[in-house]
Design a protein around this motif. Structure first.
Motif, PDB file in Angstrom:
ATOM      1  N   LYS A 204       0.833  -1.205   0.000  1.00 19.42           N
ATOM      2  CA  LYS A 204       0.000   0.000   0.000  1.00 19.42           C
ATOM      3  C   LYS A 204       0.876   1.267   0.000  1.00 19.42           C
ATOM      4  N   GLY A 205       0.602   2.161  -0.916  1.00 22.42           N
ATOM      5  CA  GLY A 205       1.315   3.444  -0.976  1.00 22.42           C
ATOM      6  C   GLY A 205       2.648   3.388  -1.706  1.00 22.42           C
ATOM      7  N   ALA A 206       3.098   2.173  -2.117  1.00 23.64           N
ATOM      8  CA  ALA A 206       4.425   2.038  -2.748  1.00 23.64           C
ATOM      9  C   ALA A 206       4.482   2.769  -4.092  1.00 23.64           C
ATOM     10  N   MET A 207       3.406   2.644  -4.866  1.00 21.28           N
ATOM     11  CA  MET A 207       3.397   3.282  -6.187  1.00 21.28           C
ATOM     12  C   MET A 207       3.434   4.808  -6.047  1.00 21.28           C
ATOM     13  N   LEU A 208       2.666   5.313  -5.095  1.00 15.13           N
ATOM     14  CA  LEU A 208       2.618   6.761  -4.866  1.00 15.13           C
ATOM     15  C   LEU A 208       3.991   7.286  -4.449  1.00 15.13           C
ATOM     16  N   THR A 209       4.697   6.513  -3.619  1.00 21.53           N
ATOM     17  CA  THR A 209       6.045   6.908  -3.173  1.00 21.53           C
ATOM     18  C   THR A 209       6.992   7.028  -4.364  1.00 21.53           C
ATOM     19  N   ILE A 210       6.944   6.037  -5.276  1.00 17.97           N
ATOM     20  CA  ILE A 210       7.816   6.067  -6.458  1.00 17.97           C
ATOM     21  C   ILE A 210       7.492   7.290  -7.315  1.00 17.97           C
ATOM     22  N   LEU A 211       6.203   7.543  -7.543  1.00 16.02           N
ATOM     23  CA  LEU A 211       5.798   8.677  -8.392  1.00 16.02           C
ATOM     24  C   LEU A 211       6.183  10.020  -7.749  1.00 16.02           C
TER      25      LEU A 211
END
Length: 385
Positions: A204-211
């Motif tokens: 959860k939230g990993a994609m947002l962190t990368i972006l």
């Protein structure tokens, strides 16, 4: 409907439907407007424009009249004798990455295969490492230290020996995003490198962190699968490298040329979205294929004219409708008998109805391209009419 061409609108399990087509039906029921948007429209939608079923609206320029990126094709056949990372990071791409990093701009590297090695094979007997439930080669995931099947989820330890001869010498052939990331780290040790694929974005939230890191310039090079092609806007990305453009061309699907063109055009569109001009390097074994040439020239109409002629000559959609009947079961012989029984029934119906004889084709029954998935044997029949 944004990115109306996207295959994720199509639901393939349980209740089968296409959300894009339902949007059009819903608009008709409510006397409303359905607006389908895409830089690379589906062949079906563009054909509907040509026959005046849909009305075409053109956006003729990018935001603030920014130029489209310059796209260069690099022939991978020239580097197939090379070893290591030089096989898939050609001198042209290596030089372009170095120049981009020197200017403190960002790089996007696209490869639509996750994992480290997509074709692990025994060095002693030559047999590939297969899934026990599916007729598919497993993929080595180095971070998980395991072989994984991307169809049924079966896993086994990376230290496993060959199931056929017992040898522990497994050669890790094939290329995935993990291997690409590791190679880029070796070639550019000073660069900050991240990977965006199904493995790195499940938390959860990993994609947002990368972006966020990409937007805040905490990442110099992002390696990823088709996730990175989906409409993201990062003004500091000035170089996009497509490591191998041919992967989607080799699918046993009449839409493979269309999907390849769309993927390449969409990923190319990630470059040069800010004030700085962008460039794209597309590495391919088939630089002369019309899908790849049209993507390089960013010429949708040229691609459409070639593709629609091919569809018409072979009577594929939109010039026909196709129904796929899938027959699957755990017993190999019984599944085959059922498939052949349904095939005979369909053939008998066709012979009795004159209108079917002229307008309906039955292809199969035949084993599905992936014959066994999750322990179930699969057959298929195609009805085309």
């Amino acid at each position: 409907v944004d990115e109306e061409h996207d295959t994720s609108y199509k639901q393939e399990t349980q209740l089968r439907y296409n959300a894009r087509d339902l949007a059009v039906v819903r608009a008709r029921m409510d006397d409303a407007i359905a607006l389908l948007g895409s830089a690379t429209p589906s062949i079906q939608s563009h054909y509907n424009v040509k026959i005046n079923k849909f009305k075409k609206l053109n956006l003729r320029s990018r935001v603030k009249d920014r130029p489209l990126p310059e796209i260069t094709l690099v022939d991978l056949k020239k580097s197939r004798e090379l070893r290591g990372s030089r096989r898939f990071i050609t001198p042209e791409l290596h030089k372009a990455i170095a120049e981009t990093l020197e200017k403190r701009e960002q790089v996007l590297l696209f490869l639509n295969r996750r994992g480290f090695s997509t074709y692990p094979v025994c060095a002693a007997c030559g047999e590939a490492v297969h899934c026990k439930n599916c007729d598919i080669t497993m993929t080595l995931h180095q971070a998980a230290n395991a072989y994984k099947c991307h169809y049924c989820g079966f896993m086994k330890a990376a230290i496993s020996s060959c199931a056929f001869c017992g040898s522990t010498k497994i050669k890790q052939l094939g290329l995935g995003t993990e291997k690409a990331e590791a190679s880029v780290k070796k070639l550019f040790p000073g660069a900050r490198i991240a990977r965006m694929d199904h493995d790195t974005t499940t938390r959860k939230g990993a994609m947002l962190t990368i972006l966020k890191d990409l937007r805040n310039r905490a990442i110099d090079i992002l390696v990823g699968t088709q996730m990175i092609t989906k409409g993201h806007d990062f003004p500091n990305i000035t170089l996009v490298g497509v490591l191998c453009a041919d992967l989607s061309l080799n699918f046993p699907d009449f839409r493979s040329g269309e999907r390849t063109f769309q993927l390449l055009a969409q990923v190319s569109g990630r470059a040069g979205r800010g004030n700085l001009p962008g460039r794209v390097i597309v590495q391919t074994y088939t630089p002369e294929h019309f899908s790849i040439v049209s993507a390089r020239d960013q010429d949708y109409e040229a691609f459409y004219e070639k593709e629609i002629a091919f569809r018409k000559s072979l009577k594929y959609p939109p010039f026909s409708r196709m129904i796929q009947i899938n027959i699957s079961g755990k017993d190999r012989q019984r599944t085959e008998r059922s498939a052949r029984g349904i095939g005979d029934l369909a053939g008998g119906l066709r012979m009795r109805e004159e209108s079917f004889q002229n307008g309906l084709e039955i292809l199969g029954p035949i084993e599905a391209p992936l014959f066994r998935i999750a322990g179930r044997y699969r057959w298929q029949i195609l009805l085309k009419g």
